[in-house]
Design an enzyme around this catalytic site. Structure first.
Site, short mmCIF file in Angstrom:
data_model
loop_
_atom_site.label_atom_id
_atom_site.label_comp_id
_atom_site.label_asym_id
_atom_site.label_seq_id
_atom_site.Cartn_x
_atom_site.Cartn_y
_atom_site.Cartn_z
CD GLU A 23 -2.62 1.67 0.70
OE1 GLU A 23 -2.59 2.73 -0.35
OE2 GLU A 23 -3.51 0.77 -0.20
CG ASP A 31 -6.62 6.03 -8.63
OD1 ASP A 31 -7.44 6.67 -9.52
OD2 ASP A 31 -6.31 6.80 -7.63
CB SER A 33 -11.31 -5.39 -0.44
OG SER A 33 -12.16 -5.39 -1.53
#
Length: 256
Positions: A102, A160, A235
């Site tokens: 991340e 993204d 998630s």
């Protein structure tokens, strides 16, 4: 040995005021509201990361205290967010080591603290010793962490979308990066993608199918994979899509 995530260095540079990050009195886990950060981070920006010069320099034992001699990380959740799916992987595959990567500092801090809390809560069983998280830029440094053909599975869940055409080059699925992924993914290994943005899904499928080292699983093969049902809402981002009754677009590819 080098540090693996660069978290301490970045936190020192941010110079943010100290904030208490209390855990829930009910679950004993960290509370996300104390780790909030913008939804996405610019992967091209010159973030400061402490990364290994080569995979042999990674101190995996600092992240997996019980790691066995010769044991390697098998699964990588790229852009793991708040770690919901990473935790699920740890539960589904207790014999495998899974890593979450991340780029956002507060979010990666949360996942590290979450894993530590889960380990404390399950100290008698030794659960969750097989998952870890590090802060890094996966678009730049994956080959610094993994040797050729090391990974069995890679996950790109709700990446993204970078909607603006000028930013499409920032998408984590592109031809150049697909070759890097193919290098660290073993033959027969699987690359999983999930998004709620149809345009991004089409982009992913087009680029994956154009690359000579991948083939898409059939719908029957994808549905037979025991991981597939977990991709939809394990998630935090996936659960939000379910709550909002949004669409999910799944594509799984095999490394040839």
């Amino acid at each position: 040995m080098v540090a693996t995530g660069g978290q301490a260095q970045d936190q020192g540079q941010n110079q943010e005021p100290d904030v208490l990050n209390p855990t829930s009195a009910v679950t004993g886990l960290p509370q996300k509201r104390y780790y909030r950060q913008r939804a996405h981070s610019n992967p091209i920006a010159d973030h400061s990361f402490d990364y290994p010069a080569r995979p042999e320099d990674v101190d995996w034992r600092s992240m997996y205290p019980g790691i066995q001699q010769g044991q390697q990380v098998s699964f990588a959740d790229i852009g793991c967010g708040y770690g919901g799916f990473l935790v699920t992987l740890g539960e589904m595959f207790p014999e495998k080591l899974s890593i979450g990567m991340e780029i956002r500092v507060k979010v990666s801090d949360y996942v590290v603290d979450r894993i530590a809390a889960l380990r404390r809560r399950c100290a008698d069983t030794g659960a969750y010793q097989n998952i870890a998280c590090l802060r890094t830029n996966a678009m730049k440094y994956l080959p610094n962490y993994f040797v050729k053909g090391q990974l069995e599975k890679m996950f790109f869940l709700y990446p993204d979308p970078h909607f603006k055409r000028a930013k499409h080059k920032w998408r984590i699925i592109n031809q150049a990066l697909l070759s890097e992924y193919a290098y660290i993914l073993r033959k027969g290994g699987l690359l999983y993608t999930m998004t709620d943005v149809e345009d991004l899904h089409k982009w992913i499928v087009t680029h994956m199918e154009e690359h000579p080292l991948y083939e898409r699983l059939t719908e029957e093969e994808a549905n037979a994979d025991p991981i597939t049902p977990k991709l939809y809402q394990s998630s935090e981002e996936g659960a939000k899509v379910v709550r909002n009754k949004g669409d999910h677009f799944l594509a799984i590819f095999r490394r040839l």
